[in-house]
Design a protein around this motif. Structure first.
Motif, PDB file in Angstrom:
ATOM      1  N   PRO A  72      -9.308  36.992  -1.825  1.00 37.03           N
ATOM      2  CA  PRO A  72      -9.584  38.100  -1.948  1.00 37.03           C
ATOM      3  C   PRO A  72      -7.350  38.048  -1.394  1.00 37.03           C
ATOM      4  O   PRO A  72      -7.129  37.992  -0.060  1.00 37.03           O
ATOM      5  CB  PRO A  72     -10.990  38.871  -1.509  1.00 37.03           C
ATOM      6  CG  PRO A  72     -11.375  38.059   0.096  1.00 37.03           C
ATOM      7  CD  PRO A  72     -10.557  35.974  -0.374  1.00 37.03           C
ATOM      8  N   THR A  73      -6.862  39.183  -2.053  1.00 32.29           N
ATOM      9  CA  THR A  73      -5.728  39.168  -1.459  1.00 32.29           C
ATOM     10  C   THR A  73      -5.672  40.242  -1.854  1.00 32.29           C
ATOM     11  O   THR A  73      -4.470  41.043  -1.911  1.00 32.29           O
ATOM     12  CB  THR A  73      -4.786  37.980  -3.033  1.00 32.29           C
ATOM     13  OG1 THR A  73      -5.139  38.892  -3.851  1.00 32.29           O
ATOM     14  CG2 THR A  73      -4.818  36.989  -2.521  1.00 32.29           C
ATOM     15  N   GLU A  74      -6.587  41.490  -2.059  1.00 35.47           N
ATOM     16  CA  GLU A  74      -6.506  42.633  -2.544  1.00 35.47           C
ATOM     17  C   GLU A  74      -7.925  42.946  -1.665  1.00 35.47           C
ATOM     18  O   GLU A  74      -8.618  42.647  -1.891  1.00 35.47           O
ATOM     19  CB  GLU A  74      -5.990  43.479  -3.293  1.00 35.47           C
ATOM     20  CG  GLU A  74      -4.658  43.213  -3.942  1.00 35.47           C
ATOM     21  CD  GLU A  74      -4.959  43.715  -6.010  1.00 35.47           C
ATOM     22  OE1 GLU A  74      -5.691  43.096  -6.417  1.00 35.47           O
ATOM     23  OE2 GLU A  74      -3.609  43.205  -6.366  1.00 35.47           O
ATOM     24  N   GLY A  75      -7.663  44.307  -1.068  1.00 31.80           N
ATOM     25  CA  GLY A  75      -9.092  45.264  -0.955  1.00 31.80           C
ATOM     26  C   GLY A  75      -8.624  45.571   0.736  1.00 31.80           C
ATOM     27  O   GLY A  75      -7.754  45.515   1.340  1.00 31.80           O
ATOM     28  N   THR A  76     -10.147  45.689   1.040  1.00 32.30           N
ATOM     29  CA  THR A  76      -9.897  45.913   2.808  1.00 32.30           C
ATOM     30  C   THR A  76      -9.674  45.047   3.280  1.00 32.30           C
ATOM     31  O   THR A  76      -9.931  43.538   3.476  1.00 32.30           O
ATOM     32  CB  THR A  76     -11.528  46.755   2.810  1.00 32.30           C
ATOM     33  OG1 THR A  76     -12.251  45.618   3.201  1.00 32.30           O
ATOM     34  CG2 THR A  76     -11.830  47.845   1.892  1.00 32.30           C
ATOM     35  N   ALA A  77      -9.166  45.428   4.931  1.00 31.56           N
ATOM     36  CA  ALA A  77      -8.853  43.829   5.845  1.00 31.56           C
ATOM     37  C   ALA A  77     -10.366  43.506   6.167  1.00 31.56           C
ATOM     38  O   ALA A  77     -10.285  42.467   6.323  1.00 31.56           O
ATOM     39  CB  ALA A  77      -8.404  44.791   7.558  1.00 31.56           C
ATOM     40  N   GLY A  78     -11.580  44.050   6.203  1.00 29.62           N
ATOM     41  CA  GLY A  78     -13.092  43.720   6.180  1.00 29.62           C
ATOM     42  C   GLY A  78     -12.616  42.477   5.206  1.00 29.62           C
ATOM     43  O   GLY A  78     -13.746  41.558   5.493  1.00 29.62           O
ATOM     44  N   GLU A  79     -11.938  42.222   4.609  1.00 34.10           N
ATOM     45  CA  GLU A  79     -12.476  41.139   3.117  1.00 34.10           C
ATOM     46  C   GLU A  79     -11.328  40.358   3.401  1.00 34.10           C
ATOM     47  O   GLU A  79     -11.595  39.411   2.847  1.00 34.10           O
ATOM     48  CB  GLU A  79     -12.338  42.556   1.920  1.00 34.10           C
ATOM     49  CG  GLU A  79     -14.051  43.628   1.313  1.00 34.10           C
ATOM     50  CD  GLU A  79     -13.107  43.870  -0.240  1.00 34.10           C
ATOM     51  OE1 GLU A  79     -14.513  44.498  -0.475  1.00 34.10           O
ATOM     52  OE2 GLU A  79     -11.744  43.872  -0.309  1.00 34.10           O
ATOM     53  N   VAL A  80     -10.088  40.985   2.962  1.00 32.18           N
ATOM     54  CA  VAL A  80      -9.084  39.672   3.004  1.00 32.18           C
ATOM     55  C   VAL A  80      -8.995  39.378   4.569  1.00 32.18           C
ATOM     56  O   VAL A  80      -8.466  38.318   4.236  1.00 32.18           O
ATOM     57  CB  VAL A  80      -7.889  40.965   2.844  1.00 32.18           C
ATOM     58  CG1 VAL A  80      -6.581  39.477   3.406  1.00 32.18           C
ATOM     59  CG2 VAL A  80      -7.164  41.277   1.953  1.00 32.18           C
ATOM     60  N   ILE A  81      -9.758  40.081   5.732  1.00 29.74           N
ATOM     61  CA  ILE A  81      -8.618  38.949   6.612  1.00 29.74           C
ATOM     62  C   ILE A  81     -10.156  37.724   6.891  1.00 29.74           C
ATOM     63  O   ILE A  81      -9.749  36.694   6.797  1.00 29.74           O
ATOM     64  CB  ILE A  81      -8.936  39.758   7.758  1.00 29.74           C
ATOM     65  CG1 ILE A  81      -6.996  40.303   8.137  1.00 29.74           C
ATOM     66  CG2 ILE A  81      -8.634  39.058   9.274  1.00 29.74           C
ATOM     67  CD1 ILE A  81      -7.668  41.823   9.018  1.00 29.74           C
ATOM     68  N   PRO A  82     -11.200  38.243   6.553  1.00 31.09           N
ATOM     69  CA  PRO A  82     -12.490  37.104   7.096  1.00 31.09           C
ATOM     70  C   PRO A  82     -12.484  35.892   5.204  1.00 31.09           C
ATOM     71  O   PRO A  82     -13.098  35.003   5.858  1.00 31.09           O
ATOM     72  CB  PRO A  82     -13.572  38.169   6.373  1.00 31.09           C
ATOM     73  CG  PRO A  82     -13.719  39.064   7.391  1.00 31.09           C
ATOM     74  CD  PRO A  82     -11.797  39.482   6.862  1.00 31.09           C
ATOM     75  N   GLY A  83     -11.571  36.720   4.854  1.00 29.80           N
ATOM     76  CA  GLY A  83     -11.031  35.385   3.625  1.00 29.80           C
ATOM     77  C   GLY A  83     -10.333  34.487   3.665  1.00 29.80           C
ATOM     78  O   GLY A  83     -10.565  33.857   3.548  1.00 29.80           O
ATOM     79  N   LEU A  84      -9.136  34.925   4.615  1.00 28.15           N
ATOM     80  CA  LEU A  84      -8.592  33.886   4.720  1.00 28.15           C
ATOM     81  C   LEU A  84      -8.990  33.697   5.917  1.00 28.15           C
ATOM     82  O   LEU A  84      -8.735  31.704   5.899  1.00 28.15           O
ATOM     83  CB  LEU A  84      -7.457  34.402   5.338  1.00 28.15           C
ATOM     84  CG  LEU A  84      -6.356  35.524   3.969  1.00 28.15           C
ATOM     85  CD1 LEU A  84      -5.289  37.229   4.168  1.00 28.15           C
ATOM     86  CD2 LEU A  84      -6.248  34.650   3.616  1.00 28.15           C
ATOM     87  N   LEU A  85      -9.861  33.837   6.755  1.00 29.41           N
ATOM     88  CA  LEU A  85     -10.162  33.097   7.803  1.00 29.41           C
ATOM     89  C   LEU A  85     -11.023  32.035   7.704  1.00 29.41           C
ATOM     90  O   LEU A  85     -11.286  30.557   8.179  1.00 29.41           O
ATOM     91  CB  LEU A  85     -10.827  33.959   9.213  1.00 29.41           C
ATOM     92  CG  LEU A  85      -9.653  34.046   9.840  1.00 29.41           C
ATOM     93  CD1 LEU A  85     -10.860  36.007  10.353  1.00 29.41           C
ATOM     94  CD2 LEU A  85      -8.527  33.711  10.390  1.00 29.41           C
ATOM     95  N   LEU A  86     -11.707  32.459   6.280  1.00 24.68           N
ATOM     96  CA  LEU A  86     -13.014  31.122   5.727  1.00 24.68           C
ATOM     97  C   LEU A  86     -11.910  30.161   5.173  1.00 24.68           C
ATOM     98  O   LEU A  86     -12.668  29.270   5.655  1.00 24.68           O
ATOM     99  CB  LEU A  86     -13.963  32.300   5.739  1.00 24.68           C
ATOM    100  CG  LEU A  86     -15.164  31.101   4.919  1.00 24.68           C
ATOM    101  CD1 LEU A  86     -16.059  30.561   5.818  1.00 24.68           C
ATOM    102  CD2 LEU A  86     -16.057  31.697   4.293  1.00 24.68           C
ATOM    103  N   VAL A  87     -11.163  30.638   4.577  1.00 27.73           N
ATOM    104  CA  VAL A  87     -10.991  29.309   4.177  1.00 27.73           C
ATOM    105  C   VAL A  87      -9.623  28.281   4.209  1.00 27.73           C
ATOM    106  O   VAL A  87      -9.536  27.462   4.081  1.00 27.73           O
ATOM    107  CB  VAL A  87      -9.578  30.318   2.840  1.00 27.73           C
ATOM    108  CG1 VAL A  87      -8.240  30.558   2.973  1.00 27.73           C
ATOM    109  CG2 VAL A  87      -9.652  28.910   1.766  1.00 27.73           C
ATOM    110  N   SER A  88      -9.318  29.185   5.423  1.00 26.51           N
ATOM    111  CA  SER A  88      -8.286  28.451   6.696  1.00 26.51           C
ATOM    112  C   SER A  88      -9.137  27.475   7.304  1.00 26.51           C
ATOM    113  O   SER A  88      -8.864  26.033   7.350  1.00 26.51           O
ATOM    114  CB  SER A  88      -7.494  29.404   7.730  1.00 26.51           C
ATOM    115  OG  SER A  88      -6.936  30.209   6.966  1.00 26.51           O
ATOM    116  N   ALA A  89     -10.741  27.799   7.402  1.00 24.16           N
ATOM    117  CA  ALA A  89     -11.615  27.046   8.548  1.00 24.16           C
ATOM    118  C   ALA A  89     -11.744  25.907   7.250  1.00 24.16           C
ATOM    119  O   ALA A  89     -12.214  24.687   8.042  1.00 24.16           O
ATOM    120  CB  ALA A  89     -12.490  27.803   8.728  1.00 24.16           C
ATOM    121  N   GLU A  90     -12.141  26.350   5.821  1.00 22.52           N
ATOM    122  CA  GLU A  90     -12.224  25.174   4.683  1.00 22.52           C
ATOM    123  C   GLU A  90     -11.155  23.564   4.806  1.00 22.52           C
ATOM    124  O   GLU A  90     -11.654  22.912   4.762  1.00 22.52           O
ATOM    125  CB  GLU A  90     -12.963  25.515   3.533  1.00 22.52           C
ATOM    126  CG  GLU A  90     -14.578  26.499   3.713  1.00 22.52           C
ATOM    127  CD  GLU A  90     -14.647  26.788   2.742  1.00 22.52           C
ATOM    128  OE1 GLU A  90     -15.592  26.693   2.316  1.00 22.52           O
ATOM    129  OE2 GLU A  90     -13.958  27.955   1.980  1.00 22.52           O
TER     130      GLU A  90
END
Length: 722
Positions: A72-90
């Motif tokens: 996710p590149t748009e939306g709330t911080a609760g969506e974007v930040i976890p999304g970036l963290l998860l894909v970074s871990a992957e």
């Protein structure tokens, strides 16, 4: 080589080719089928490359899809930040996969060589260094005696016990005299055994400083290093020195750290003896892969080093708290080569408690990250490209607590918050995500199946993560802030208790149960996102299963460190009170503490309490034993014997009986290196998970008010490893 390069380019290009979803599903599941087939056929040689290629293809297409379509590149911080963290871990996990493939691309197993062609007069002088700090004299004594017992000309072998527990500054601060008494006991033991006791004025640079100071006491062309709880076999130098004598460019011959006691996880869940321990994946595969790239490195013990090479580098490197790996990167940068001999040649002790075990890993993690920051392989001059990649692979592995924490917490965040940060449909999950997960599991089992139980590493890492995570973050922010501490060995546990290290796992378990329950309730009461909610509940449930299995291993089980080994040593024996003809027998099981099991075909077994004399062709010394029990079997008599040594020569003869060569060690490790099918492994994990709450309930009350060996002192930092 050109064909391999072209194949690699084609594979990379294939990762980025866009295809319809149906075609992607066919490609991914077809590749996965091929991977399972190759694994079932146990392919070797060039076909093994196909396993790597298929795994990278499936995983690579998943990562490209994740980065392009699902973050996710748009939306709330609760969506974007976890999304970036998860894909970074992957992405980090994909990096570990790629570096694993590189390291293991073409592992080598060096042929066994001996000193048979080298006459005694031509054999070089060897100094054995045994560093110690505050370990018990009983543990140290066994290693010193075994080192003195190495089969090598006595006038060319010198054993030094380097006691950093008896330095001038420590003895000056010794209010109860215990340090002085310990030092005196070790000094007397060394004098009687034929070793040399050495200490120094201070403890500067910890183990690295101790080893560097120890070098000054000898003049041997080569130096063998043993941790004080690592007993070498008598043929240790016979199996290692020839490599150094045959190649003047070698600075190191490293051998496995082989342990005859279980690690606390295996002991606590009662899997010891029949399964490989956590270290065997590294020593049984990864070091062989590193050896191909001239990147196998010094592991602090069970190794022989060329004195001139270490002296040229100014001694053992001690800026980080893992002097072994730091010294290795310095030597490789100077152009020296290393070799790894995969034969087990030492019998070591594992940490006895979960606290000590995790503390050991904390030190390894901190030291590797210090080297990553201060001696980054990408910036260190003199390293080859394969060496840079190899060192990066080892160092960046220790960032795993960050990724593991994200993988544990991400599904819980989704279940509790409802925030969507993984943008995928069920069809895309089937075409991309599921094949990726299965491919990684299949790859791990194919490559490491003999050396590690399926899912065992996941259980260990989940259990360690939230103790190691602060160490990772603290070291990255302040790498110089560190303390070198010692892992306790040879502890005795009297009764069961719950390790204080269980607290994070207990908290995460309760949080996971709450999140899964809430998610299931949401899926039943709302129609939106029902499939996604159930899917994430499945991921969270799998993590919960691993955490429960880890919790079961947090219940410390009573036991005492005692090295036991199955042998097949022919002996002759007779009653000590008689002088008649002796009977034949075979010692089939032996321990370092003087117990053994003897099989014999004699018609009349000795009575319990009878004293017998046994004699082996390995040693001229006759060993007196007391019979504890005699059991009649179908074709033989089994005698349980206890040997009480009269002097150090008796103990050395006993160790010759046990570790006269490495044949018994080799058999022991080959026996437990057996593949275990994934369904059986999963059932074992489920059984451990179901049993864990019962064990916790049984011990939680009494452990709340007791302190136990290996627990950190109140208000003191966790212990680390020497």
């Amino acid at each position: 080589m050109g064909a391999v390069t072209l194949s690699g380019i084609a594979l990379i290009a294939a990762l980025f080719v866009p295809v319809p979803l149906g075609t992607q599903a066919i490609l991914a599941w077809g590749a996965l089928g091929g991977l399972f087939l190759l694994g079932a056929l146990r392919v070797r040689g060039a076909l093994r490359l196909a396993i790597y290629a298929i795994t990278v293809f499936v995983a690579g297409r998943y990562i490209v899809w994740r980065l392009v379509h699902t973050v996710p590149t748009e939306g709330t911080a609760g969506e974007v930040i976890p999304g970036l963290l998860l894909v970074s871990a992957e992405v980090y996990a994909f990096w570990l996969l790629l570096t694993s493939v590189f390291v293991l691309l073409d592992p080598i197993r060096r042929p066994s060589v001996t000193l048979a062609g080298c006459g005694e007069a031509a054999r070089p002088r060897v100094d054995i260094l045994i560093p110690t700090y505050d370990e018990s004299p009983e543990v140290i004594e066994a290693t010193v005696l075994a080192a003195c017992n190495i089969d090598y000309p006595a006038d060319r072998l010198t054993v030094y016990l380097l006691d950093d527990g008896g330095t001038d500054n420590r003895l000056a601060n010794d209010p109860d005299g215990s340090r002085a008494a310990r030092a005196q006991k070790l000094r007397a033991m060394c004098e009687a055994a034929g070793a040399h006791y050495q200490s120094r004025p201070d403890n500067n640079n910890a183990k690295a400083g101790n080893l560097s100071a120890g070098m000054a006491h000898g003049d041997g062309e080569f130096i063998a290093v043993f941790d004080c709880d690592h007993m070498p076999t008598a043929d240790f130098l016979d199996k290692t020195l020839p490599h150094l004598l045959n190649d003047s460019g070698l600075w190191l011959v490293q051998t496995p750290h082989s342990f005859l006691t279980p690690d606390p996880f295996d002991r606590n869940i009662r899997t010891q003896g029949g399964t490989p321990d956590e270290n065997e994946m590294f020593y049984g595969a990864i070091q062989q892969g590193l050896d191909r790239w001239n990147a196998s490195f010094f592991c602090g013990s069970a190794a022989v080093l060329r004195r001139r090479a270490i002296a040229d580098a100014g001694g053992f490197q001690g800026r980080s708290i893992t002097e072994d790996a730091e010294t290795s990167i310095e030597m490789h940068a100077r152009g020296w080569r290393s070799a790894y001999v995969s034969e087990p040649l030492i019998a070591g002790l594992q940490p006895d408690t979960v606290s000590s075990y995790i503390g050991q890993r904390q030190r390894w993690l901190k030291g590797m990250l210090q080297i990553f920051i201060w001696r980054n392989p990408l910036l260190t001059k003199g390293l080859t490209t394969p060496q840079r990649i190899s060192y990066l692979a080892i160092q960046t592995y220790w960032l795993f607590p960050i990724a593991r924490a994200i993988f544990i917490l991400a599904p819980l965040w989704f279940l509790l918050s409802g925030q969507v940060f993984y943008l995928a449909t069920p069809e895309e999950f089937i075409a991309y995500t599921l094949p990726f997960l299965l491919a990684v599991i299949a790859y791990t089992n194919i490559i490491f199946g003999r050396l590690r139980r399926p899912l065992a590493s996941e259980i260990y890492e989940n259990a360690f993560t939230f103790y190691l995570l602060p160490i990772v973050l603290g070291t990255l922010l302040s790498p110089a802030k560190s303390q070198f501490n010692v892992t306790a060995k040879g502890e005795t546990l009297i009764h069961e208790y719950l390790s204080p290290r269980a607290k994070p796992l207990i908290a995460l378990t309760l949080l996971s149960v709450s999140a899964i329950g809430y998610g299931l309730w949401q899926s039943l009461t709302t129609a939106q996102g029902e499939a996604a909610m159930m899917l994430v509940c499945g991921f969270a449930g799998f993590n919960l299963l691993l955490m429960l299995a880890g919790l079961g291993a947090m219940v410390e089980t009573p036991g005492q460190s005692e090295r036991r080994l199955a042998v097949a040593e022919p002996v002759r024996w007779r009653l000590s009170s008689q002088h008649g003809e002796s009977a034949t027998g075979e010692v089939v099981h032996i321990t370092t503490t003087g117990r053994c099991r003897l099989h014999t075909e004699t018609a009349e077994p000795p009575e319990a309490g009878a004293r017998i004399t046994i004699h082996s062709a390995r040693t001229d010394r006759r060993l007196i034993c007391d019979t504890e029990r005699a059991t009649r079997q179908t074709n033989a008599i089994e005698l349980e014997l206890c040997h009480k040594p009269a002097d150090y020569a008796d103990r050395q003869a006993w160790f010759t009986l046990m570790l006269g060569d490495n044949a018994a060690l080799t058999r022991a490790f080959a026996t437990r290196r057996q593949r275990r099918p994934m369904p059986m492994a999963l059932l074992a994990v489920i059984r451990q998970a179901l049993w864990a709450p019962i064990r916790l309930a049984r011990v939680s009350v009494q452990s709340r008010h007791q302190r136990h060996p290996g627990d950190p002192e109140p208000n003191q930092p966790d212990q680390e490893e020497a």
